[in-house]
Design a protein around this motif. Structure first.
Motif, short mmCIF file in Angstrom:
data_model
loop_
_atom_site.label_atom_id
_atom_site.label_comp_id
_atom_site.label_asym_id
_atom_site.label_seq_id
_atom_site.Cartn_x
_atom_site.Cartn_y
_atom_site.Cartn_z
N VAL A 275 79.18 9.80 -13.56
CA VAL A 275 78.47 8.87 -14.45
C VAL A 275 77.19 8.96 -14.41
O VAL A 275 76.28 8.75 -15.19
CB VAL A 275 79.27 7.48 -14.09
N ALA A 276 76.61 9.09 -12.91
CA ALA A 276 75.12 8.88 -12.62
C ALA A 276 74.44 10.30 -13.15
O ALA A 276 73.31 10.00 -13.71
CB ALA A 276 74.88 8.76 -11.05
N ALA A 277 75.28 11.32 -13.21
CA ALA A 277 74.85 12.50 -13.74
C ALA A 277 74.35 12.54 -15.20
O ALA A 277 73.44 13.34 -15.82
CB ALA A 277 75.61 13.72 -13.39
N GLU A 278 75.58 11.68 -15.97
CA GLU A 278 75.23 11.88 -17.41
C GLU A 278 74.56 10.53 -17.97
O GLU A 278 74.61 10.47 -19.02
CB GLU A 278 76.65 11.58 -18.17
N ASP A 279 73.78 9.77 -17.15
CA ASP A 279 73.14 8.51 -17.52
C ASP A 279 72.10 9.13 -18.41
O ASP A 279 72.07 8.37 -19.46
CB ASP A 279 72.73 7.73 -16.39
N ALA A 280 71.01 9.99 -18.19
CA ALA A 280 70.28 10.44 -19.06
C ALA A 280 70.63 10.79 -20.26
O ALA A 280 70.15 10.52 -21.44
CB ALA A 280 69.10 11.47 -18.14
N ARG A 281 71.51 11.76 -20.30
CA ARG A 281 72.27 12.34 -21.43
C ARG A 281 72.77 11.15 -22.30
O ARG A 281 72.79 11.24 -23.81
CB ARG A 281 73.08 13.30 -21.34
N ALA A 282 73.38 10.38 -21.71
CA ALA A 282 74.06 9.14 -22.54
C ALA A 282 73.13 8.46 -23.28
O ALA A 282 73.39 7.95 -24.36
CB ALA A 282 75.07 8.32 -21.42
N GLN A 283 72.02 8.00 -22.48
CA GLN A 283 71.03 7.27 -23.22
C GLN A 283 70.23 8.00 -24.30
O GLN A 283 69.79 7.31 -25.30
CB GLN A 283 69.71 6.92 -22.09
N SER A 284 70.05 9.49 -23.98
CA SER A 284 69.35 9.98 -25.20
C SER A 284 70.52 10.16 -26.50
O SER A 284 70.23 10.13 -27.74
CB SER A 284 69.10 11.54 -24.83
N MET A 285 71.73 10.07 -26.12
CA MET A 285 72.72 10.24 -27.43
C MET A 285 73.22 8.82 -27.67
O MET A 285 74.01 8.74 -28.69
CB MET A 285 73.98 10.88 -26.88
N GLY A 286 72.69 7.67 -27.33
CA GLY A 286 73.09 6.34 -27.70
C GLY A 286 74.36 5.94 -27.34
O GLY A 286 74.93 5.00 -27.82
N LEU A 287 74.79 6.28 -26.30
CA LEU A 287 76.24 5.94 -25.59
C LEU A 287 76.04 5.35 -24.43
O LEU A 287 75.03 5.29 -23.51
CB LEU A 287 77.18 7.32 -25.24
N ALA A 288 77.10 4.43 -23.82
CA ALA A 288 77.07 3.80 -22.80
C ALA A 288 78.39 4.58 -21.78
O ALA A 288 79.46 4.43 -22.29
CB ALA A 288 77.50 2.49 -23.01
N VAL A 289 78.03 5.05 -20.78
CA VAL A 289 78.83 5.78 -19.68
C VAL A 289 78.84 4.95 -18.60
O VAL A 289 77.83 4.74 -17.80
CB VAL A 289 78.36 7.25 -19.57
N ARG A 290 80.01 4.21 -18.30
CA ARG A 290 79.96 3.34 -17.14
C ARG A 290 81.50 3.73 -16.32
O ARG A 290 82.28 4.46 -16.79
CB ARG A 290 80.23 1.89 -17.49
N LEU A 291 81.33 3.15 -15.08
CA LEU A 291 82.59 3.40 -14.10
C LEU A 291 83.34 2.18 -14.01
O LEU A 291 82.79 1.03 -13.77
CB LEU A 291 81.82 3.65 -12.95
N GLY A 292 84.58 2.30 -14.07
CA GLY A 292 85.45 1.03 -13.92
C GLY A 292 86.24 1.65 -12.71
O GLY A 292 87.13 2.71 -12.77
N GLN A 293 86.43 0.86 -11.41
CA GLN A 293 86.93 1.20 -10.33
C GLN A 293 88.01 0.28 -9.91
O GLN A 293 87.81 -1.17 -9.97
CB GLN A 293 85.95 1.48 -9.26
#
Length: 446
Positions: A275-293
């Motif tokens: 999730v942390a690795a995709e944070d920057a790409r997610a912001q550039s794509m306008g997406l929310a990538v989060r972790l549910g644990q």
């Protein structure tokens, strides 16, 4: 009546490697056929020579016996006798034209030693022996008509056997050539598959690093030191993961030559990294990538780089099919004792339920033109999950997103010291983990 043109499907063009293998196969078939043909001709020549020698010996024995024991009135079959006594010459009735050989009779009568010769009269060949029998000069002529017929039949039989044998040899050599070329063909296929797998596996971390580097370049002038430090740390983590992917691909190419290790793997940590690795790409794509644990630790026995590939492939697939404003949720939980579940849910375009079985095939495509395109990552993910004795499933509906679920055997936590152990025998677990890096990725789809 209007006739519509009929399109005949074209066969896919063969690659240069396939053409080379086909040429080598034909060359091997031709060479084996030529060698076997020469061997068969040599056998025919030897057999024919032996038969001819035996027939000549039989003819000589027959003329010797006839000269010593037979009379003009009772010769053997295919033999004619001529007897000269006191200047009177008598021959067997029906003696062929050109017989007897008068020159030989005259020579023996004059005191010459016995004469053995082969003569041709009227298109037929004869073995002629001339010698003395008491006060008589006797000449025995043996006709070779039946012997020549036997030789012709023998040659015909050999020619038929040679033709049939060559056909059988060509078929057998073709089959053997195909079997001989199969390992090479499979090796070339594995090579192409490895190149495709490596390209796909390297694409995701390289995209992450490229996006992170672009953000750092834009923010370097205005970013706060701590946030810049965090971004740089994530960039370092991404480069480490890229190195892990390369190492894992190299281990996969060794095909079980290198031993592996089966260690406790914290899926919560791997999910958080993804999730942390995709944070920057997610912001550039306008997406929310989060972790549910879910509560507690979620540890399995396996190979961390391989399981990291699974999570990265699932997250990358979800982001690639989720429009801006959507959400991707990565969750880790323990739905039942002895099982750890990792799920990736997105709010993207989804897929038709009947396509769920085709998701994990290599480069499969949805039935609808605007549906999802299923690349290589899901096939690799299934390979890794099944190598860890787990299973991966997919659920979805068009326009309502998709849910991918990975279930793996949970590691046992020893009550005494709290260390993670395997819920299955250690030896079998290591064998399962070895297969992750030993078997070529991208097996047959479901």
């Amino acid at each position: 009546m209007i006739s519509l043109p009929v399109r005949i499907p074209r066969r896919p063009a063969r690659s240069p490697e396939q053409r080379g293998l086909a040429s080598a196969q034909w060359s091997i078939t031709l060479r084996i056929s030529l060698v076997m043909s020469v061997i068969m001709l040599l056998v025919v020549a030897i057999v024919y020579s032996v038969v001819l020698f035996a027939q000549r010996a039989d003819a000589e024995r027959e003329t010797t016996w006839g000269l010593r024991h037979n009379t003009v009135d009772s010769p053997p079959v295919c033999m004619w006798l001529t007897v000269e006594r006191d200047g009177v010459v008598r021959s067997t009735r029906g003696i062929p034209d050109g017989l007897p050989v008068l020159s030989s009779l005259t020579a023996v009568r004059a005191g010459a030693p016995p004469v053995l010769e082969r003569v041709e009269r009227g298109g037929e060949q004869y073995t002629v022996r001339t010698g003395r029998r008491g006060d008589e000069v006797v000449q025995a002529a043996y006709g070779e008509r039946f012997q020549r017929a036997d030789r012709r039949h023998l040659l015909l039989a050999f020619a038929t056997a040679e033709s049939i044998g060559l056909l059988l040899v060509a078929a057998a050599s073709g089959m053997l050539a195909r079997r001989a070329m199969t390992p090479l063909s499979e090796a070339l296929a594995r090579q192409r598959r490895f190149v495709a797998d490596a390209s796909h596996e390297l694409r995701t971390p390289l995209t992450q690093l490229h996006t992170r580097a672009q953000l750092l370049a834009r923010r370097s002038g205005s970013e706060r030191p701590q946030q810049l430090t965090d971004d740089l740390q994530r960039l370092v983590t991404g480069t480490r993961q890229l190195g892990d992917v390369i190492d894992d691909l190299l281990l996969s190419a060794r095909l079980s030559r290198s031993p592996g290790a089966c260690d406790p793997v914290d899926l919560d940590a791997l999910a958080e990294e993804a999730v942390a690795a995709e944070d920057a790409r997610a912001q550039s794509m306008g997406l929310a990538v989060r972790l549910g644990q879910g509560p507690g630790r979620h540890v399995v026995m396996g190979t961390a780089p391989a399981l990291r590939r699974v999570i990265a492939a699932l997250v990358d697939n979800a982001m690639g099919h989720t429009p801006p404003g959507g959400e991707v949720v990565v969750s880790v939980d323990a739905p039942r004792p002895g099982v750890v579940s990792l799920s990736v849910r997105d709010t993207g375009v989804g897929f038709a339920p009947e396509e769920a079985d085709r998701l994990f095939e290599r480069f499969a495509r949805g039935t609808s033109g605007r549906g999802r395109r299923f690349g290589l990552g899901l096939a690799l993910a299934r390979e890794v999950v099944e190598s860890h004795r787990g299973r991966i499933t997919a659920e979805g509906r068009p326009g309502h997103g998709a849910l991918f679920t990975v279930e793996l055997p949970a590691a046992r936590t020893d009550a005494a010291d709290g260390t993670a152990g395997d819920a299955i025998p250690r030896q079998r677990s290591i064998a399962a983990c070895l297969s992750v890096v030993a078997k070529p990725p991208g097996g047959p789809g479901r």
